[in-house]
Design a protein around this motif. Structure first.
Motif, short mmCIF file in Angstrom:
data_model
loop_
_atom_site.label_atom_id
_atom_site.label_comp_id
_atom_site.label_asym_id
_atom_site.label_seq_id
_atom_site.Cartn_x
_atom_site.Cartn_y
_atom_site.Cartn_z
N SER A 217 3.33 6.18 4.14
CA SER A 217 3.05 7.43 4.85
C SER A 217 4.15 8.45 4.60
CB SER A 217 2.91 7.15 6.35
OG SER A 217 4.09 6.56 6.86
N VAL B 256 6.91 -2.37 5.82
CA VAL B 256 5.47 -2.58 5.96
C VAL B 256 5.12 -3.00 7.38
CG1 VAL B 256 3.51 -3.94 5.10
CG2 VAL B 256 5.32 -3.23 3.53
N ARG B 257 3.97 -2.53 7.86
CA ARG B 257 3.44 -2.91 9.18
C ARG B 257 2.23 -3.83 8.97
NH1 ARG B 257 2.02 1.71 10.61
NH2 ARG B 257 3.70 2.36 11.98
N GLN C 278 2.37 -5.91 16.43
CA GLN C 278 2.62 -5.59 15.02
C GLN C 278 3.81 -6.38 14.49
OE1 GLN C 278 0.51 -3.33 13.46
NE2 GLN C 278 -0.58 -3.17 15.42
N PRO D 91 0.82 -1.21 0.00
CA PRO D 91 0.00 0.00 0.00
C PRO D 91 0.85 1.25 0.00
CG PRO D 91 0.05 -0.99 2.17
CD PRO D 91 0.74 -1.95 1.26
N HIS E 293 -5.19 -5.52 7.15
CA HIS E 293 -5.04 -4.07 7.28
C HIS E 293 -3.56 -3.67 7.40
CE1 HIS E 293 -9.37 -4.24 8.00
NE2 HIS E 293 -9.39 -2.94 7.73
N HIS E 294 -2.74 -4.27 6.56
CA HIS E 294 -1.32 -3.90 6.56
C HIS E 294 -1.14 -2.56 5.86
CE1 HIS E 294 -1.23 -5.28 2.34
NE2 HIS E 294 -1.88 -6.35 2.76
N THR E 295 -0.16 -1.82 6.32
CA THR E 295 0.13 -0.50 5.76
C THR E 295 1.64 -0.36 5.56
OG1 THR E 295 0.26 0.43 7.99
CG2 THR E 295 -1.85 0.62 6.85
N THR E 296 2.03 0.58 4.74
CA THR E 296 3.44 0.85 4.52
C THR E 296 3.88 2.00 5.41
OG1 THR E 296 3.36 0.05 2.25
CG2 THR E 296 5.19 1.49 2.82
#
Length: 320
Positions: A38, A221-222, A207, A35, A230-233
């Protein structure tokens, strides 16, 4: 990153592909399913002063490839030597105190039961019949590894949560592989953690953080352990695709993450809350893994990091 021929992004003037016990093969950024980040910025030098000293000399670079390392909390540093197909145990003074054979060892971690676990058969080009996870007792006079899980393919990095679940990165597949303590696969969790090309893994609280080697954007990535979909970068460290970092292993250090940049010989410090980053150390020789010393003589986990390299060296980085 396992020795799988870290063919580091052709456009980046990368190291030529190498196949010894396996080899990393970064692909185009568009192929890495991650994804939006941030923060996307090239890290500047950190403000902290650091010193680097050799803990263990290496041999012939690449042919003396040390792939991963971990502390057992009882005074031994365990190292996966992928090209010599063995696991090595070092005392705090650098003395080699134990060694035993493991075919193509990769990620190595201490489990919540105090046992050490190491991936074997780390080569994405082999069949799953010769790869999996082994366990050994770090306190034994002569550690003898035993298979815990077999039949896994394309595995590399390893993380273990407090319940004993295993998480394995796969550089040429989508989804971090989750294996339950009984050896069964959690297919639903793995489908949720749908990130392509993960390498290093580190659990912090609830996490799972992963570095992505297959993207020229160099993402971190988290992945929430309880909700992997719901992983995010957290950040992308290479806004210029020609400056890909070829990210390898990572660890938690002083509330931040520290990631090994294989291509440029860097340790990169990342704030997991904001995504801001800086280059903590330079001049390393193809760093493959970074860990904080725990229960390792007088070594200070608040100020020190140990790094394995594809050069064969093990180095200590001290943050002043």
């Amino acid at each position: 990153m396992a020795i799988r021929g870290r063919a580091r992004a052709a456009a980046a003037g990368v190291l030529s592909a190498l196949l010894v016990a396996g080899a990393h093969t970064p692909v185009a950024a568009s192929e890495a399913q991650v994804p939006a980040a941030s923060v996307t910025t090239a890290p500047e030098p950190c403000t902290q002063r650091v010193s680097v000293e050799v803990f263990r000399e290496g041999g012939v670079p690449l042919l003396d490839w040390r792939e991963n390392l971990e502390f057992d909390g009882h005074g031994t540093l365990w190292v996966a030597h992928i090209t010599k197909h063995r696991v090595e145990g070092y005392a705090p003074d650098g003395t080699l105190k134990a060694t035993f054979p493991v075919n193509g060892p990769g990620g190595i971690r201490r489990g919540p039961d105090g046992q050490m676990y190491v991936n074997f058969g780390v080569n994405p080009l082999t069949s799953g019949s010769g790869s999996g996870i082994m366990r050994f007792d770090p306190t034994a006079a002569r550690p003898k590894p035993e298979k815990v899980v077999d039949g896994l393919s394309g595995i590399n990095g390893l993380a273990i949560d407090s319940a004993g679940n295993f998480y394995l990165s796969r550089e040429l597949a989508t989804g971090v592989l989750k294996i339950r303590p009984d050896g069964t696969k959690d297919e639903q969790w793995t489908r949720g953690a749908s990130v392509f090309g993960t390498n290093g893994l580190q659990i912090v609280g609830d996490q799972l953080y992963a570095s992505v080697i297959t993207s020229t954007a160099s993402p971190v990535v988290r992945i929430p352990l309880n909700d992997p979909a719901h992983h995010t970068t957290v950040t992308e460290l290479s806004p210029n695709p020609l400056d890909t970092k070829v990210l390898d292993d990572l660890t938690s250090f002083g509330g931040d993450l520290v990631v090994a940049g294989f291509r440029d010989g860097e340790l990169i410090r990342v704030d997991p809350k904001t995504g801001r980053s800086c280059v903590l150390a330079t001049g390393l020789r193809m760093p493959t893994s970074v860990r904080v010393p725990r229960g390792f003589g007088d070594h200070d986990p608040r100020r020190e990091l140990f790094v394995a390299e594809a050069s064969g060296r093990i180095v200590k980085v001290t943050v002043r």
